[in-house]
Design a protein around this motif. Sequence first.
Motif, PDB file in Angstrom:
ATOM      1  N   MET A 158       0.813  -1.392  -0.030  1.00  0.00           N
ATOM      2  CA  MET A 158       0.063  -0.123   0.113  1.00  0.00           C
ATOM      3  C   MET A 158       0.851   1.253  -0.112  1.00  0.00           C
ATOM      4  SD  MET A 158      -3.169   0.375  -0.211  1.00  0.00           S
ATOM      5  CE  MET A 158      -4.487   1.429   0.149  1.00  0.00           C
ATOM      6  N   PRO A 159       1.907   1.500   0.740  1.00  0.00           N
ATOM      7  CA  PRO A 159       2.744   2.634   0.809  1.00  0.00           C
ATOM      8  C   PRO A 159       3.502   2.751  -0.700  1.00  0.00           C
ATOM      9  CG  PRO A 159       3.342   1.032   2.850  1.00  0.00           C
ATOM     10  CD  PRO A 159       2.272   0.474   1.902  1.00  0.00           C
ATOM     11  N   LEU A 160       3.606   1.850  -1.472  1.00  0.00           N
ATOM     12  CA  LEU A 160       4.187   1.837  -2.645  1.00  0.00           C
ATOM     13  C   LEU A 160       3.338   2.576  -3.600  1.00  0.00           C
ATOM     14  CD1 LEU A 160       6.642   1.366  -4.735  1.00  0.00           C
ATOM     15  CD2 LEU A 160       5.637  -0.659  -5.187  1.00  0.00           C
ATOM     16  N   MET A 161       1.952   2.179  -3.439  1.00  0.00           N
ATOM     17  CA  MET A 161       0.993   2.772  -4.453  1.00  0.00           C
ATOM     18  C   MET A 161       0.857   4.098  -4.116  1.00  0.00           C
ATOM     19  SD  MET A 161      -2.871   1.463  -4.400  1.00  0.00           S
ATOM     20  CE  MET A 161      -3.156   0.091  -5.951  1.00  0.00           C
ATOM     21  N   THR A 162       0.679   4.597  -2.711  1.00  0.00           N
ATOM     22  CA  THR A 162       0.585   5.974  -2.179  1.00  0.00           C
ATOM     23  C   THR A 162       1.718   6.741  -2.742  1.00  0.00           C
ATOM     24  OG1 THR A 162      -0.379   4.949  -0.310  1.00  0.00           O
ATOM     25  CG2 THR A 162       0.292   7.581  -0.427  1.00  0.00           C
ATOM     26  N   LEU A 163       2.971   6.294  -2.689  1.00  0.00           N
ATOM     27  CA  LEU A 163       4.083   6.716  -3.086  1.00  0.00           C
ATOM     28  C   LEU A 163       4.069   7.363  -4.786  1.00  0.00           C
ATOM     29  CD1 LEU A 163       6.873   8.243  -2.602  1.00  0.00           C
ATOM     30  CD2 LEU A 163       7.890   5.918  -3.143  1.00  0.00           C
ATOM     31  N   THR A 164       3.697   6.025  -5.490  1.00  0.00           N
ATOM     32  CA  THR A 164       3.216   6.300  -6.852  1.00  0.00           C
ATOM     33  C   THR A 164       2.446   7.379  -7.247  1.00  0.00           C
ATOM     34  OG1 THR A 164       4.017   3.934  -7.082  1.00  0.00           O
ATOM     35  CG2 THR A 164       2.897   5.064  -9.120  1.00  0.00           C
ATOM     36  N   LEU A 165       1.081   7.305  -6.564  1.00  0.00           N
ATOM     37  CA  LEU A 165       0.060   8.464  -6.531  1.00  0.00           C
ATOM     38  C   LEU A 165       0.795   9.607  -6.446  1.00  0.00           C
ATOM     39  CD1 LEU A 165      -2.826   8.840  -7.088  1.00  0.00           C
ATOM     40  CD2 LEU A 165      -3.168   8.770  -4.810  1.00  0.00           C
ATOM     41  N   ILE A 166       1.467   9.884  -5.263  1.00  0.00           N
ATOM     42  CA  ILE A 166       2.112  11.220  -4.833  1.00  0.00           C
ATOM     43  C   ILE A 166       2.970  11.857  -5.833  1.00  0.00           C
ATOM     44  CG2 ILE A 166       3.347  12.757  -3.466  1.00  0.00           C
ATOM     45  CD1 ILE A 166       2.060  10.975  -0.968  1.00  0.00           C
ATOM     46  N   LEU A 167       3.783  10.817  -6.453  1.00  0.00           N
ATOM     47  CA  LEU A 167       4.698  11.199  -7.609  1.00  0.00           C
ATOM     48  C   LEU A 167       4.206  11.597  -8.702  1.00  0.00           C
ATOM     49  CD1 LEU A 167       7.865   8.747  -7.078  1.00  0.00           C
ATOM     50  CD2 LEU A 167       7.960  11.413  -7.087  1.00  0.00           C
ATOM     51  N   THR A 168       3.157  10.854  -8.992  1.00  0.00           N
ATOM     52  CA  THR A 168       2.305  11.111 -10.250  1.00  0.00           C
ATOM     53  C   THR A 168       1.541  12.573 -10.274  1.00  0.00           C
ATOM     54  OG1 THR A 168       2.060   8.880 -10.605  1.00  0.00           O
ATOM     55  CG2 THR A 168       0.676  10.406 -11.729  1.00  0.00           C
TER      56      THR A 168
END
Length: 117
Positions: A1-11
């Motif tokens: 889940m943290p990887l998905m959140t990090l990807t969303l923030i970076l996007t």
Amino acid sequence: MPLMTLTLILTILISNLMIFIALTLNKKSSNDIEKISPFECGFDPHSNPRIPFSIHFFLITIIFLIFDVEIAILIPIIMIFSISNLNQWFIISTFFILILIAGLYYEWNQNMLNWTN
């Protein structure tokens, strides 16, 4: 889940950065009236360069598209008549046609079907 959140923030950050850069480097200037005014061989134009858009024509087009899609939905209802249960087919077809008639009545009541106002 943290990887998905990090990807969303970076996007979101990268897309906002790209929008900011594009707006900063934009060469168009909407402040200059002379640049955005129409030009006819160095003279002021004699008529309006843009043709006014008829909203009534737009409404008729939308009504046509809606009923065109509805006809595309009615054709399979006719085709499945022989392979479906008669009671279910009748209920679904009646319900769909009643919705079409209610929409047509609403458009008629709102005077959307009149060509002249």
